[in-house]
Design an enzyme around this catalytic site. Structure first.
Site, PDB file in Angstrom:
ATOM      1  N   ALA A   1       0.849  -1.190   0.000  1.00 33.33           N
ATOM      2  CA  ALA A   1       0.000   0.000   0.000  1.00 33.33           C
ATOM      3  C   ALA A   1       0.883   1.238   0.000  1.00 33.33           C
ATOM      4  CB  ALA A   1      -0.892  -0.024   1.231  1.00 33.33           C
ATOM      5  N   CYS A   2       0.700   2.111  -0.970  1.00 33.71           N
ATOM      6  CA  CYS A   2       1.574   3.276  -1.121  1.00 33.71           C
ATOM      7  C   CYS A   2       0.754   4.479  -1.581  1.00 33.71           C
ATOM      8  CB  CYS A   2       2.679   2.997  -2.132  1.00 33.71           C
ATOM      9  SG  CYS A   2       3.601   1.475  -1.837  1.00 33.71           S
ATOM     10  N   THR A   3       1.406   5.652  -1.635  1.00 30.40           N
ATOM     11  CA  THR A   3       0.804   6.846  -2.213  1.00 30.40           C
ATOM     12  C   THR A   3       1.878   7.573  -3.017  1.00 30.40           C
ATOM     13  OG1 THR A   3      -0.593   7.066  -0.244  1.00 30.40           O
ATOM     14  CG2 THR A   3      -0.539   8.919  -1.775  1.00 30.40           C
TER      15      THR A   3
ATOM     16  N   GLU B   1       3.637   1.613  -7.112  1.00 33.66           N
ATOM     17  CA  GLU B   1       2.345   1.881  -6.505  1.00 33.66           C
ATOM     18  C   GLU B   1       1.442   0.691  -6.816  1.00 33.66           C
ATOM     19  OE1 GLU B   1      -0.351   4.182  -4.337  1.00 33.66           O
ATOM     20  OE2 GLU B   1       1.685   4.803  -4.880  1.00 33.66           O
TER      21      GLU B   1
ATOM     22  N   ARG C   1      -7.682   9.757  -0.468  1.00 33.81           N
ATOM     23  CA  ARG C   1      -6.303  10.275  -0.473  1.00 33.81           C
ATOM     24  C   ARG C   1      -6.076  11.243  -1.634  1.00 33.81           C
ATOM     25  NH1 ARG C   1      -2.673   5.165  -0.558  1.00 33.81           N
ATOM     26  NH2 ARG C   1      -4.556   3.920  -0.844  1.00 33.81           N
TER      27      ARG C   1
END
Length: 531
Positions: free
Chosen positions: A2-4, A95, A268
């Site tokens: 899980a990333c942004t 991502e 987000r």
């Protein structure tokens, strides 16, 4: 994982740099210690074997040196994640994205199939390796490309040959361009050039919302894709447009449309764009143009003002400040404060912000800003990428908890501060501001020192790379030669070590401060003194 991600085009950034940045977040319930290292050509494998999928890949000769942010524990492989090579090409991978059943039915993931039975016995079936994934991408791509576009082309070819077992988004940048690439099923992919005047926000879902298939299959100026993508879309009825349209919407065709996106992903993107474009739209309330659960939040948008490194750190540390959804805030209620997944979460492993500056000589134009641990409580500081080694404070992370390295120090600080956010926030903000200012000051001083060597030293880059004192473009081979200036590398490495020394001093001070604050608030305290 899980990333942004946020990508900032050169005309949208504060100084004309291309900037790509991403939080690497570990899986739920896990922490993943990280290192920041330099991989030299003689350390690069010539045959690569993935730990997760067991796929083996023969790699080309003559790799470039590059930075990497691998796992300290190699039980699941390297996971290099983010780096810059000697051609001043940056890569962030990956991502993790979402998709849908129609895509996976048409082009299934290439997953490891374990052996059945014992070799030599009846009914034995040998193991079938899987494809490539986040564990592998940086290591098998970044050392072999000399432009961002070449990065897309190499990874695309590898995906078509070996396939993948997961959906991923990958960013490539050089001084001129940023490309965003998304995998589509097991073997297909699309890539789009980020508009120079725009930024891109990417939570964990397929993001590109406009794609010119004619360009991708033709001149490939701003779009690229796997060679049979048009046939793949038509054959499997993936284009969901009510009427034929160009460009088409990959988010509709290839992405997910689940209820969980509204909790985990779209909020987000909403919050990041709400911060960077506060006046362009109504963001809050029943009349909002886009809300946290909107499906049509744009992939790319022009900011209302130029985007800084500090803006990037702020949005990638976001926990919905100023809204009822902030878990540390006073707005809303207990339900709203836990409603949406924050950007800055407890299981952040690292943040890498990769900046390629057009106004500096090739030898010192690439900066890799680094942070470890939970972003609301850490700091982001710069390190020059084209060096022969990185400071031990960031490179020597192990699985042992110790304040002698930057990763674990930040983990401890975050654990102490989280339960006393209001009481420790001022100390954290002072630390972030002071170390950030130190970083900018050190970069400016080092730039001056490096420029004197570049423009007057025995390996002068001046004649080839400059005109009337201005830094000018170079061909990739010239960039590599200029970056290998040994004297400049020594100056940059010394600056990095100075940054690490100052960073450790300030981090130790913050740890001392928040430990004292939390200790004085222990429930077994008593107001009467023993003396």
């Amino acid at each position: 994982m899980a990333c942004t991600t946020i990508l900032v085009g050169k005309d949208a950034s504060y100084d004309g740099s291309t900037i790509i940045a991403r939080n690497e977040d570990s899986a739920n319930g896990e922490f993943c210690p990280k290192q920041f290292v330099v991989v030299k050509p003689d350390e690069q494998p010539r045959t690569y074997k993935a730990v997760i999928s067991h796929v083996e890949i023969k790699l080309p000769d003559n790799p470039l040196q590059y930075t990497s942010v691998p796992n300290a524990d190699l039980k699941e492989g390297l996971w290099g994640e983010a780096g810059v090579n000697e051609a001043n090409v940056a890569m962030s991978a990956t991502e993790t994205l979402t998709t849908n059943e129609r895509v996976l039915g048409a082009d299934p993931f290439v997953e490891l199939v374990a052996a059945k039975g014992k070799e030599g016995e009846a009914g034995y079936e040998p193991e079938v390796p899987g494809g490539i994934g986040e564990e592998d991408f940086l290591t098998i791509v970044l050392p072999y490309v000399r432009t961002a576009r070449e990065g897309v082309e190499r990874l695309g070819a590898l995906l078509e040959q070996y396939g993948t077992y997961e959906m991923n988004g990958v960013a490539f940048s050089d001084v001129n361009e940023i490309w965003w690439m998304e995998t589509v099923g097991g073997h297909h992919w699309i890539a789009k050039r980020v508009p120079d005047e725009a930024y891109v926000t990417m939570p964990n879902q397929l993001g590109i919302d406009e794609f010119d298939l004619d360009d991708a299959l033709g001149e490939r100026q701003n779009h690229m894709c796997s060679a049979d993508l048009g046939e793949f879309i038509e054959r499997n009825h993936l284009d969901l447009a009510v009427e034929p349209a160009s460009p088409f919407n990959p988010r509709d065709a290839f992405g997910s449309h689940s209820d969980s996106d509204h909790v985990y992903n779209t909020p987000r993107a909403w919050w990041m764009q709400r911060f960077l474009n506060p006046y362009d739209e109504v963001w809050d309330g029943p009349d909002a143009d886009h809300g946290p659960e909107s499906n049509d939040i744009p992939w790319a948008r022009q900011p209302e003002r130029k985007v800084t490194i500090e803006d990037i750190k702020y949005v990638l540390s976001g926990h919905y400040q100023g809204t009822p959804y902030d878990p540390y805030g006073t707005l809303g209620d207990e339900h709203s404060r836990r409603k949406y997944r924050p950007i800055g979460i407890n299981r952040q492993s690292q943040l890498a912000v990769l900046q390629i500056r057009p106004y500096r000589p090739q030898a010192c134009r690439a900066i890799q800003w680094m942070a470890y641990g939970s972003n609301p409580f850490n700091t982001l500081v710069p390190f020059f990428a084209n060096v022969d080694a990185t400071p031990a404070y960031l490179a020597d992370t192990t699985t042992r908890v110790t304040t002698e390295n930057f990763y674990w120090a930040n983990r401890i600080i975050a654990a102490l501060c989280d339960g006393a956010f209001a009481d420790t926030a001022n100390a954290v903000e002072r630390y972030q501001e002071k170390t950030g200012a130190m970083g900018h000051r050190l970069v400016a001083a080092t730039d001056e020192q490096a420029a004197r060597l570049v423009f007057t030293g025995p390996q002068s880059e001046f004649d080839a790379d400059n005109e009337n004192g201005d830094v000018q473009p170079m061909e990739p081979n010239g960039i590599v030669a200029a970056v290998r200036n040994a004297e400049v590398r020594q100056v940059l490495a010394a600056a990095n070590q100075t940054m690490a020394n100052q960073l450790k001093e300030e981090t130790d001070k913050l740890l001392d401060s928040v430990l004292y604050t939390r200790s004085m608030a222990m429930k077994n305290g008593f107001h009467m003194s023993d003396f």
